[in-house]
Write a protein that holds these residues in place. Structure first.
Motif, mmCIF file in Angstrom:
data_model
loop_
_atom_site.group_PDB
_atom_site.id
_atom_site.type_symbol
_atom_site.label_atom_id
_atom_site.label_comp_id
_atom_site.label_asym_id
_atom_site.label_seq_id
_atom_site.Cartn_x
_atom_site.Cartn_y
_atom_site.Cartn_z
ATOM 1 N N PRO A 101 0.818 -1.230 0.000
ATOM 2 C CA PRO A 101 0.000 0.000 0.000
ATOM 3 C C PRO A 101 0.847 1.274 0.000
ATOM 4 O O PRO A 101 0.500 2.249 -0.667
ATOM 5 C CB PRO A 101 -0.822 -0.108 1.284
ATOM 6 N N ARG A 102 1.956 1.264 0.722
ATOM 7 C CA ARG A 102 2.827 2.450 0.737
ATOM 8 C C ARG A 102 3.452 2.688 -0.631
ATOM 9 O O ARG A 102 3.535 3.834 -1.089
ATOM 10 C CB ARG A 102 3.906 2.313 1.804
ATOM 11 N N LEU A 103 3.878 1.612 -1.294
ATOM 12 C CA LEU A 103 4.445 1.730 -2.637
ATOM 13 C C LEU A 103 3.397 2.279 -3.615
ATOM 14 O O LEU A 103 3.700 3.145 -4.434
ATOM 15 C CB LEU A 103 4.962 0.376 -3.115
ATOM 16 N N HIS A 104 2.157 1.804 -3.487
ATOM 17 C CA HIS A 104 1.072 2.285 -4.343
ATOM 18 C C HIS A 104 0.857 3.781 -4.136
ATOM 19 O O HIS A 104 0.701 4.537 -5.101
ATOM 20 C CB HIS A 104 -0.201 1.488 -4.052
ATOM 21 N N GLU A 105 0.871 4.243 -2.888
ATOM 22 C CA GLU A 105 0.687 5.666 -2.606
ATOM 23 C C GLU A 105 1.818 6.507 -3.207
ATOM 24 O O GLU A 105 1.571 7.587 -3.761
ATOM 25 C CB GLU A 105 0.593 5.906 -1.095
ATOM 26 N N VAL A 106 3.046 6.028 -3.113
ATOM 27 C CA VAL A 106 4.188 6.748 -3.689
ATOM 28 C C VAL A 106 4.044 6.834 -5.202
ATOM 29 O O VAL A 106 4.258 7.901 -5.801
ATOM 30 C CB VAL A 106 5.521 6.066 -3.301
ATOM 31 N N LEU A 107 3.673 5.724 -5.841
ATOM 32 C CA LEU A 107 3.500 5.736 -7.292
ATOM 33 C C LEU A 107 2.371 6.670 -7.718
ATOM 34 O O LEU A 107 2.504 7.397 -8.701
ATOM 35 C CB LEU A 107 3.229 4.319 -7.800
ATOM 36 N N LEU A 108 1.257 6.678 -6.969
ATOM 37 C CA LEU A 108 0.157 7.593 -7.296
ATOM 38 C C LEU A 108 0.595 9.050 -7.148
ATOM 39 O O LEU A 108 0.232 9.899 -7.962
ATOM 40 C CB LEU A 108 -1.065 7.304 -6.418
ATOM 41 N N ALA A 109 1.393 9.353 -6.125
ATOM 42 C CA ALA A 109 1.890 10.724 -5.940
ATOM 43 C C ALA A 109 2.789 11.130 -7.108
ATOM 44 O O ALA A 109 2.693 12.256 -7.608
ATOM 45 C CB ALA A 109 2.648 10.840 -4.620
ATOM 46 N N LYS A 110 3.644 10.226 -7.556
ATOM 47 C CA LYS A 110 4.517 10.519 -8.708
ATOM 48 C C LYS A 110 3.686 10.755 -9.969
ATOM 49 O O LYS A 110 3.958 11.672 -10.735
ATOM 50 C CB LYS A 110 5.491 9.362 -8.956
ATOM 51 N N LEU A 111 2.665 9.919 -10.176
ATOM 52 C CA LEU A 111 1.795 10.092 -11.347
ATOM 53 C C LEU A 111 1.040 11.415 -11.270
ATOM 54 O O LEU A 111 0.875 12.102 -12.274
ATOM 55 C CB LEU A 111 0.811 8.927 -11.456
ATOM 56 N N ARG A 112 0.580 11.774 -10.077
ATOM 57 C CA ARG A 112 -0.154 13.032 -9.935
ATOM 58 C C ARG A 112 0.759 14.228 -10.179
ATOM 59 O O ARG A 112 0.372 15.196 -10.836
ATOM 60 C CB ARG A 112 -0.794 13.141 -8.560
#
Length: 133
Positions: free
Chosen positions: A17-28
């Protein structure tokens, strides 16, 4: 065995879940997420033949099957996924699924959590939930 052990350790530690949040932040931050609309869907997963009834009941809550519920942005990027027992109605899982979308940093201002429009099939449609969304 090392791969399976590491996968179990990382899952228990909450790495995914933490990795997913980091990837979503990078995409945003790259302006690659499209919040104009989101798609919601679900699918059944049958219990494996080799699993014992007790293992199935512990993992799914039903003893027979599970169901994945997924929400994506307009381009198909997964925002959140939940796992429920296979006997759950889709419509009852809509609000918990929307609440599972993590706040997405990466741009100035408040972190974004909700899309402008949510699209789903009839399994998720009910007046009560339509007003809540």
């Amino acid at each position: 065995m090392t791969c399976w052990r590491r996968l179990a350790e990382w899952t228990e530690a909450g790495v995914w879940p933490r990795l997913h949040e980091v990837l979503l932040a990078k995409l945003r931050s790259a302006n690659a997420l499209n919040f104009s609309r989101a798609a919601v869907g679900g699918s059944h997963i049958r219990a494996l033949k080799g699993a014992s009834r007790q293992d199935e009941a512990l993992s799914t809550g039903t003893g027979r099957a599970s169901k994945h519920h997924l929400i994506t942005d307009a381009t198909g990027i997964p925002l959140a996924v939940t796992l429920t027992g296979g006997n759950r109605n889709n419509v009852t899982q809509l609000i918990p699924l929307l609440q599972t979308v993590p706040p997405m940093q990466g741009r100035r201002g408040r972190p974004r959590r909700r899309p402008d429009v949510v699209l789903a099939d009839r399994g998720y449609d009910h007046d009560k939930y339509r007003h809540l969304v």
